[in-house]
Scaffold this active site. Structure first.
Site, PDB file in Angstrom:
ATOM      1  N   TYR A 175     -11.392  -1.067  13.054  1.00  0.00           N
ATOM      2  CA  TYR A 175     -10.036  -0.573  12.799  1.00  0.00           C
ATOM      3  C   TYR A 175      -9.128  -0.828  14.007  1.00  0.00           C
ATOM      4  O   TYR A 175      -8.000  -1.336  13.864  1.00  0.00           O
ATOM      5  CB  TYR A 175     -10.114   0.927  12.484  1.00  0.00           C
ATOM      6  N   LYS A 204      -5.798  -3.241  14.263  1.00  0.00           N
ATOM      7  CA  LYS A 204      -4.468  -2.720  14.614  1.00  0.00           C
ATOM      8  C   LYS A 204      -3.917  -3.404  15.878  1.00  0.00           C
ATOM      9  O   LYS A 204      -2.709  -3.605  16.004  1.00  0.00           O
ATOM     10  CB  LYS A 204      -4.535  -1.195  14.793  1.00  0.00           C
ATOM     11  N   GLY A 262       0.817  -1.226   0.000  1.00  0.00           N
ATOM     12  CA  GLY A 262       0.000   0.000   0.000  1.00  0.00           C
ATOM     13  C   GLY A 262       0.838   1.258   0.000  1.00  0.00           C
ATOM     14  O   GLY A 262       0.596   2.183   0.767  1.00  0.00           O
ATOM     15  N   ALA A 263       1.818   1.305  -0.905  1.00  0.00           N
ATOM     16  CA  ALA A 263       2.806   2.396  -0.826  1.00  0.00           C
ATOM     17  C   ALA A 263       2.779   3.351  -2.019  1.00  0.00           C
ATOM     18  O   ALA A 263       3.734   4.076  -2.254  1.00  0.00           O
ATOM     19  CB  ALA A 263       4.207   1.816  -0.643  1.00  0.00           C
ATOM     20  N   SER A 307      -1.472   1.276  14.964  1.00  0.00           N
ATOM     21  CA  SER A 307      -2.013   2.615  15.246  1.00  0.00           C
ATOM     22  C   SER A 307      -2.153   2.735  16.749  1.00  0.00           C
ATOM     23  O   SER A 307      -2.319   1.721  17.442  1.00  0.00           O
ATOM     24  CB  SER A 307      -3.390   2.777  14.597  1.00  0.00           C
ATOM     25  N   ALA A 339      -9.478  -3.029  16.386  1.00  0.00           N
ATOM     26  CA  ALA A 339      -9.239  -4.467  16.563  1.00  0.00           C
ATOM     27  C   ALA A 339      -8.211  -4.964  15.540  1.00  0.00           C
ATOM     28  O   ALA A 339      -7.335  -5.768  15.867  1.00  0.00           O
ATOM     29  CB  ALA A 339     -10.549  -5.235  16.418  1.00  0.00           C
ATOM     30  N   ASN A 373      -4.174  -6.882  -4.495  1.00  0.00           N
ATOM     31  CA  ASN A 373      -5.015  -6.676  -3.327  1.00  0.00           C
ATOM     32  C   ASN A 373      -4.373  -7.424  -2.158  1.00  0.00           C
ATOM     33  O   ASN A 373      -4.379  -8.653  -2.127  1.00  0.00           O
ATOM     34  CB  ASN A 373      -6.429  -7.205  -3.612  1.00  0.00           C
ATOM     35  N   ASN A 408       1.909  -2.211   5.418  1.00  0.00           N
ATOM     36  CA  ASN A 408       1.399  -0.846   5.594  1.00  0.00           C
ATOM     37  C   ASN A 408      -0.012  -0.629   5.059  1.00  0.00           C
ATOM     38  O   ASN A 408      -0.705   0.280   5.513  1.00  0.00           O
ATOM     39  CB  ASN A 408       2.370   0.119   4.897  1.00  0.00           C
TER      40      ASN A 408
HETATM   41  N1  LIG Z   1      -2.786   8.659   8.698  1.00  0.00           N
HETATM   42  C1  LIG Z   1      -2.808   8.380   9.996  1.00  0.00           C
HETATM   43  O1  LIG Z   1      -3.029   9.238  10.842  1.00  0.00           O
HETATM   44  C2  LIG Z   1      -2.530   6.982  10.469  1.00  0.00           C
HETATM   45  C3  LIG Z   1      -2.467   6.759  11.838  1.00  0.00           C
HETATM   46  C4  LIG Z   1      -2.208   5.496  12.305  1.00  0.00           C
HETATM   47  C5  LIG Z   1      -2.003   4.465  11.415  1.00  0.00           C
HETATM   48  N2  LIG Z   1      -2.082   4.679  10.083  1.00  0.00           N
HETATM   49  C6  LIG Z   1      -1.868   3.529   9.211  1.00  0.00           C
HETATM   50  O2  LIG Z   1      -0.807   3.766   8.309  1.00  0.00           O
HETATM   51  C7  LIG Z   1      -1.034   3.042   7.094  1.00  0.00           C
HETATM   52  C8  LIG Z   1      -0.975   3.992   5.903  1.00  0.00           C
HETATM   53  O3  LIG Z   1      -1.963   4.988   6.087  1.00  0.00           O
HETATM   54  P1  LIG Z   1      -2.037   6.321   5.212  1.00  0.00           P
HETATM   55  O4  LIG Z   1      -2.512   7.385   6.122  1.00  0.00           O
HETATM   56  O5  LIG Z   1      -0.802   6.513   4.434  1.00  0.00           O
HETATM   57  O6  LIG Z   1      -3.274   5.933   4.273  1.00  0.00           O
HETATM   58  P2  LIG Z   1      -3.514   6.195   2.708  1.00  0.00           P
HETATM   59  O7  LIG Z   1      -4.958   5.910   2.494  1.00  0.00           O
HETATM   60  O8  LIG Z   1      -2.964   7.520   2.304  1.00  0.00           O
HETATM   61  O9  LIG Z   1      -2.633   5.062   2.034  1.00  0.00           O
HETATM   62  C9  LIG Z   1      -2.969   3.697   2.114  1.00  0.00           C
HETATM   63  C10 LIG Z   1      -2.557   3.007   0.834  1.00  0.00           C
HETATM   64  O10 LIG Z   1      -2.963   1.635   0.927  1.00  0.00           O
HETATM   65  C11 LIG Z   1      -3.555   1.266  -0.303  1.00  0.00           C
HETATM   66  N3  LIG Z   1      -4.485   0.150  -0.136  1.00  0.00           N
HETATM   67  C12 LIG Z   1      -5.746   0.180   0.363  1.00  0.00           C
HETATM   68  N4  LIG Z   1      -6.296  -1.042   0.317  1.00  0.00           N
HETATM   69  C13 LIG Z   1      -5.354  -1.877  -0.218  1.00  0.00           C
HETATM   70  C14 LIG Z   1      -5.324  -3.259  -0.541  1.00  0.00           C
HETATM   71  N5  LIG Z   1      -6.389  -4.054  -0.311  1.00  0.00           N
HETATM   72  N6  LIG Z   1      -4.205  -3.765  -1.096  1.00  0.00           N
HETATM   73  C15 LIG Z   1      -3.130  -2.994  -1.351  1.00  0.00           C
HETATM   74  N7  LIG Z   1      -3.115  -1.668  -1.074  1.00  0.00           N
HETATM   75  C16 LIG Z   1      -4.206  -1.122  -0.517  1.00  0.00           C
HETATM   76  C17 LIG Z   1      -4.274   2.534  -0.777  1.00  0.00           C
HETATM   77  O11 LIG Z   1      -4.567   2.466  -2.156  1.00  0.00           O
HETATM   78  C18 LIG Z   1      -3.257   3.605  -0.405  1.00  0.00           C
HETATM   79  O12 LIG Z   1      -2.320   3.828  -1.423  1.00  0.00           O
HETATM   80  C19 LIG Z   1      -2.393   2.361   7.265  1.00  0.00           C
HETATM   81  O13 LIG Z   1      -2.191   1.032   7.693  1.00  0.00           O
HETATM   82  C20 LIG Z   1      -3.053   3.182   8.351  1.00  0.00           C
HETATM   83  O14 LIG Z   1      -4.018   2.439   9.040  1.00  0.00           O
HETATM   84  C21 LIG Z   1      -2.329   5.915   9.585  1.00  0.00           C
END
Ligand SMILES: NC(=O)c1ccc[n+]([C@@H]2O[C@H](COP(=O)([O-])OP(=O)(O)OC[C@H]3O[C@@H](n4cnc5c(N)ncnc54)[C@H](O)[C@@H]3O)[C@@H](O)[C@H]2O)c1
Length: 248
Positions: free
Chosen positions: A156, A160, A13-14, A143, A158, A64, A91
């Site tokens: 969410y 994490k 997911g990068a 998280s 659960a 996916n 991620n």
């Molecule tokens: N932003 C925050 O405040 C925050 C806080 C705590 C944890 N997180 C965690 O950090 C991670 C990244 O979050 P972010 O804020 O960059 O989110 P984001 O939505 O900007 O990025 C997430 C990426 O994951 C991809 N994705 C979604 N479903 C997918 C799947 N089934 N297969 C492959 N890729 C998939 C999306 O297309 C996206 O590019 C997540 O796990 C999120 O729960 C974020």
């Protein structure tokens, strides 16, 4: 020499957000980068080019992460394309918030599938590769709500909490093979995910953060570099909260 020179990192997911920041930070430390996202569109291609411009090998794979067979296939492909997998960052993540009484089965299943099962899929496929290499570092993106819970985010939170327990369990099983596993628990990080929140909710969060600001994606990426590199060679099974001191 960078901290990760010669290593290959696989990050799910990068194409954007925290995952992309980690990919760029790892690349700046010399790591070759394989990353996944649901689709590798123009945005994903741009991410790939941005990483490669740092002088490392970079390739995006459309998959996916919640799908077991697709994840296995990607890991196989990455191994073929890059030769090794030294670092895995789980991620990929989504939110589908709702209070328990209104939460649908679909909301629950989607979040558990993308946020937690995905990590099982990738760890399961990468561990044999890392065992043959006699080492590796696995980082689960958790998280702070996985540690403390959060009203309106039972699915969410659960998922994490599961990411944390998964990292600790893998750390115990795989430690003797030289494989470390840790979790990062970000707090409020400024990304697309948090930009959807109302001004009022944002204000509420800020009041709870001693450093009085949201985190940046680079704040999280810096922690990931530490856990991925030999700087943390004696650190395993830990959760690092990157949250401006919000939870102590
Ligand atoms: N932003 C925050 O405040 C925050 C806080 C705590 C944890 N997180 C965690 O950090 C991670 C990244 O979050 P972010 O804020 O960059 O989110 P984001 O939505 O900007 O990025 C997430 C990426 O994951 C991809 N994705 C979604 N479903 C997918 C799947 N089934 N297969 C492959 N890729 C998939 C999306 O297309 C996206 O590019 C997540 O796990 C999120 O729960 C974020």
């Amino acid at each position: 020499m960078g901290l990760l020179t010669g290593k290959t990192a696989l990050i799910t997911g990068a194409a954007r957000g925290i995952g992309k920041a980690i990919a760029l930070r790892f690349a700046a430390e010399g790591a070759n980068i394989a990353f996944t996202d649901l689709v590798i569109d123009e945005n994903g291609k741009a991410t790939e080019a941005e990483i490669a411009s740092l002088g490392v090998k970079a390739k995006g794979y459309a998959s996916n992460a919640a799908d077991f067979a697709q994840s296995e296939e990607v890991v196989k492909q990455v191994k073929e394309d890059f030769g090794s997998i030294d670092i895995l960052v789980n991620n990929a993540g989504i939110t589908k918030d709702g209070l328990m009484l209104r939460m649908t089965e679909a909301q629950w299943d989607a979040v558990i599938g993308v946020n937690l099962k995905s990590a099982f899929n990738f760890i399961h496929a990468c561990v044999p590769v890392m065992m043959r290499q006699r080492g590796g570092s696995i980082i689960n993106m958790a998280s702070v709500v996985g540690v403390h819970g959060n009203a309106g985010q039972a699915n969410y939170a659960a998922s994490k909490a599961g990411m944390i327990a998964l990292a600790k369990s893998v750390a115990q099983e795989m430690g003797p093979k030289g494989i470390r596993a840790n979790a990062i628990a970000p707090g409020f990080i400024d990304t697309a995910m948090t930009q959807e929140l109302s001004e009022e909710v944002r204000k509420e969060w800020m009041n709870q953060i001693p450093l009085r600001r949201g985190g940046t994606v680079d704040d999280v990426a810096n922690c990931a570099v530490y856990l991925a590199s030999d700087l943390s060679s004696y650190v395993s099974g830990q959760v690092i909260q990157v949250d401006g001191g919000m939870n102590m």
